[in-house]
Design an enzyme around this catalytic site. Structure first.
Site, PDB file in Angstrom:
ATOM      1  CG  ASP A  69      12.921  -1.286  -5.209  1.00  0.00           C
ATOM      2  OD1 ASP A  69      11.924  -0.608  -5.277  1.00  0.00           O
ATOM      3  OD2 ASP A  69      13.898  -1.312  -6.032  1.00  0.00           O
ATOM      4  CB  THR A 102       9.776  -0.970  -9.314  1.00  0.00           C
ATOM      5  OG1 THR A 102      10.084  -1.205  -8.013  1.00  0.00           O
ATOM      6  CG2 THR A 102      10.510   0.460  -9.746  1.00  0.00           C
ATOM      7  CB  THR A 103       6.681  -4.460  -7.303  1.00  0.00           C
ATOM      8  OG1 THR A 103       7.559  -3.879  -6.551  1.00  0.00           O
ATOM      9  CG2 THR A 103       6.158  -5.958  -6.938  1.00  0.00           C
ATOM     10  CG  ASP A 400      11.580   3.170  -4.015  1.00  0.00           C
ATOM     11  OD1 ASP A 400      12.450   3.381  -4.786  1.00  0.00           O
ATOM     12  OD2 ASP A 400      10.787   2.108  -4.081  1.00  0.00           O
TER      13      ASP A 400
HETATM   14  P1  ADP Z   1       5.882  -0.818  -5.910  1.00  0.00           P
HETATM   15  O1  ADP Z   1       7.277  -1.144  -6.055  1.00  0.00           O
HETATM   16  O2  ADP Z   1       5.256  -0.955  -6.952  1.00  0.00           O
HETATM   17  O3  ADP Z   1       5.760   0.527  -5.205  1.00  0.00           O
HETATM   18  P2  ADP Z   1       4.836  -1.630  -3.248  1.00  0.00           P
HETATM   19  O4  ADP Z   1       5.397  -2.956  -2.455  1.00  0.00           O
HETATM   20  O5  ADP Z   1       5.686  -0.293  -2.775  1.00  0.00           O
HETATM   21  O6  ADP Z   1       5.176  -1.884  -4.783  1.00  0.00           O
HETATM   22  O7  ADP Z   1       3.518  -1.525  -3.196  1.00  0.00           O
HETATM   23  C1  ADP Z   1       2.657  -0.511  -3.696  1.00  0.00           C
HETATM   24  C2  ADP Z   1       1.377  -1.031  -3.440  1.00  0.00           C
HETATM   25  O8  ADP Z   1       0.909  -1.041  -2.171  1.00  0.00           O
HETATM   26  C3  ADP Z   1       0.371   0.222  -4.289  1.00  0.00           C
HETATM   27  O9  ADP Z   1      -0.568  -0.050  -5.104  1.00  0.00           O
HETATM   28  C4  ADP Z   1      -0.094   1.155  -3.025  1.00  0.00           C
HETATM   29  O10 ADP Z   1      -1.329   1.747  -3.245  1.00  0.00           O
HETATM   30  C5  ADP Z   1      -0.295  -0.208  -1.912  1.00  0.00           C
HETATM   31  N1  ADP Z   1      -0.175   0.499  -0.624  1.00  0.00           N
HETATM   32  C6  ADP Z   1       0.750   0.899  -0.048  1.00  0.00           C
HETATM   33  N2  ADP Z   1       0.344   1.207   1.235  1.00  0.00           N
HETATM   34  C7  ADP Z   1      -0.781   0.632   1.616  1.00  0.00           C
HETATM   35  C8  ADP Z   1      -1.602   0.711   2.749  1.00  0.00           C
HETATM   36  N3  ADP Z   1      -1.398   1.147   3.834  1.00  0.00           N
HETATM   37  N4  ADP Z   1      -2.864   0.123   2.328  1.00  0.00           N
HETATM   38  C9  ADP Z   1      -3.244  -0.381   1.094  1.00  0.00           C
HETATM   39  N5  ADP Z   1      -2.285  -0.428   0.167  1.00  0.00           N
HETATM   40  C10 ADP Z   1      -1.168   0.184   0.074  1.00  0.00           C
HETATM   41 MG    MG Z   2       6.321   1.344  -3.516  1.00  0.00          MG
END
Ligand code: ADP
Ligand code: MG
Length: 535
Positions: A69, A102-103, A400
């Site tokens: 996270d 958040t990332t 989240d």
């Molecule tokens: P954050 O802390 O920003 O939420 P994450 O590590 O949760 O970071 O990553 C979020 C990103 O990953 C978003 O851009 C989301 O659209 C993408 N994402 C999540 N699941 C998938 C998936 N199954 N296929 C492609 N992209 C995905």
């Molecule tokens: Mg996320």
């Protein structure tokens, strides 16, 4: 720092204790700031997306946190650069407002800074860059609105909500059982949500954890949990329609005071005293029964004899319950805390549909579940897991997911994820750039390039060729005029995010772009950095 004037009236700045300070000005300051910001973003970049890496962080006292996270990583990292701290704040505000993304927000800010650096090198004034970014962010936010979809759910059909929470959870360590956790999160949010006012009070959802069991054993409890057990192993383990007496007074016969003199010189006298004491306690139990209590929760303990008697009189009891928990029970069950035994009346009893003691596997761990409470819809998500780190990370992931579900209830618009929304915005911003005659045009184009960095990071983290993948997807979007193409991180076989059911909330994505732009503008506007120099 002080401002002074020389004999011709020209202003100059006096730096107090000049020799102890370092100072960066103008383009030097901006470059140093930008590289600090970029450094932070680079750390998080590899954690983005479903295939993102996790980080392990050790606190000064040796506690280990494993997490994916963004907000948590930055929170626990010990940064002392001012600009780096701004990035930490950025992630925190996204966490506070939205909960997820958040990332992504930090990656986006990092990319904007990187692009800004190039523009500055080409001699464009930082203010122009900042203005260009502002315009571009407005275009992007509007465009997001344009490509967003309303999506409907009812309390009976929770599947769409579950899908969105699953997207959030898919990038976490716990993605192994994301379906289960997503369902729990959605049910929890719906049970405390006020669908008319479109609001959810997340404080009503308590997230608790206990080491042991499997992640799959995580469950949703419609009520509260107390880490205690019945005082006697033979007391009933399950009480339906419980009426609970909540006591903060001692639940035992008063101890004889040593000040008094009691002469006991015969066996009979001792017997009488003993019976008297017993009767005293017996009366207390009777009093509880008379007011209708079927369960006693007591802040104090009672000795084994009393315990035995309670068991005999068939009045289940829980002892040594902490003050905070006692208050929680009182609020949830609508009962009153009774500080003096004489004050116990039927109205003061709390009510709960079901109170049960649950024991966990072969361990001796037991907990009390107080469910279907009279006064409160509060629910508890009870996490199980192999170790403390896993449970902590699950708590953060569930946070989240809860936030995402809440955001959807507040505003049920979504955009598709996997970088598709960013690519679509990038195309829109790029196209709009031509309409601006000024230097801002460059900044707007740079903004479009920065938007591409999110799908690029996703592709990179999934082991794909970033540039090739991005350009393929982008041309596909343009050719078919369809904003749903993104990065196929999990190698499903299609990069249509709509078919993959990968979506995020509209407000979350908009917030990401707005916050990132704001921070970058702020950093660009700093042209003087005065700090105490290192010794
Ligand atoms: P954050 O802390 O920003 O939420 P994450 O590590 O949760 O970071 O990553 C979020 C990103 O990953 C978003 O851009 C989301 O659209 C993408 N994402 C999540 N699941 C998938 C998936 N199954 N296929 C492609 N992209 C995905
Ligand atoms: Mg996320």
């Amino acid at each position: 720092m002080a401002l002074a004037f020389d004999e011709y009236g020209r202003p100059f700045i006096i730096l107090k204790e000049q020799d102890q300070k370092t100072r960066l000005r103008g383009i030097e300051a901006q470059k140093a700031n930008i590289s600090a910001g970029k450094a932070v973003a680079r750390i998080l970049r590899t954690s983005l997306g479903p295939k993102g890496m996790d980080k392990i962080l050790q606190s000064p006292d040796g506690d280990v946190t494993i997490t994916n996270d963004g907000a948590t990583i930055l929170e626990q990292m010990d940064v002392d650069n001012q600009i780096a701290k701004l990035m930490v704040e950025l992630s925190r505000s996204q966490d506070y407002e939205i909960g997820d993304g958040t990332t992504g927000v930090v990656v986006m800010a990092g990319a904007l800074l990187e692009q800004a650096e190039r523009l500055l090198e080409r001699g464009i004034h930082p203010i122009r860059v900042a203005e260009g970014y502002e315009m571009a962010s407005r275009i992007a936010v509007e465009h997001l609105e344009h490509i967003s979809k309303k999506f409907d759910f009812e309390a009976t059909n929770i599947e769409p909500l579950v899908q969105t929470c699953m997207t959030t959870l898919s990038s976490k360590i716990v993605n192994r059982c994301k379906r289960h956790l997503a369902e729990i999160s959605v049910k929890a949010v719906l049970s405390v949500a006020d669908l008319d006012r479109k609001d959810v009070n997340l404080d009503m959802i308590k997230v608790e954890g206990k080491v042991g069991g499997k992640l799959e054993d995580t469950e949703l409890i419609y009520g509260i949990t107390v880490d205690k057990d019945m005082s006697h192993p033979q007391m009933p383990k399950q009480i339906e329609d419980a009426k609970i007496a909540i006591l903060t007074c001692p639940f035992e016969p008063p101890k004889p005071k040593t000040k008094h003199k009691v002469d006991i010189d015969t066996v009979e006298k001792f017997q009488t005293l003993r019976l008297q004491e017993q009767k005293y306690f017996d009366d207390m139990v009777q009093k509880c029964k008379d007011v209708g209590a079927t369960l006693v929760i007591c802040q104090w303990g009672f000795d084994d004899e009393a315990n035995h008697l309670l068991m005999h009189r068939n009045l289940p009891a829980v002892r040594w319950v902490g003050g905070v928990e006692l208050e929680l029970i009182a609020i949830a069950t609508g009962g009153r805390i009774v500080p003096r035994f004489q004050e116990l009346t039927p109205e003061k009893l709390g009510r709960a549909g079901l109170v049960r003691e649950k024991s966990f596997g072969t361990t001796k761990d037991k907990m009390l579940y107080i469910e279907h409470c009279a006064n409160s819809r509060a629910v508890t998500i009870f996490i199980r897991g192999g170790n403390k780190m896993m449970i902590e990370e699950t708590k953060r992931s569930i946070h989240d997911a809860l936030c995402v579900a809440r955001n959807l209830i507040r505003n049920n618009s979504i955009v598709y994820g996997g970088g598709s929304a960013e690519i679509s915005c990038s195309i829109a911003v790029e196209a709009a750039a031509d309409k601006y005659p000024g230097v801002e045009q460059y900044a707007i184009r740079a903004f479009a390039d920065a938007l591409d960095s999110v799908p690029m990071a996703l592709a990179e983290n999934s082991g794909l060729q970033p540039i090739e993948t991005l350009s393929a997807v982008k041309s596909q979007q343009i050719k078919e005029n369809n904003p749903h193409y993104g990065i196929d991180c999990n190698d499903v076989g299609t990069n249509n995010m709509r078919q993959q059911d990968v979506f995020e909330t509209l407000i979350g994505k908009q917030q990401q772009i707005l916050l990132a732009t704001q921070v970058v503008k702020m950093i660009l506007k700093i042209d003087d950095v005065i700090s105490p120099s290192d010794y």
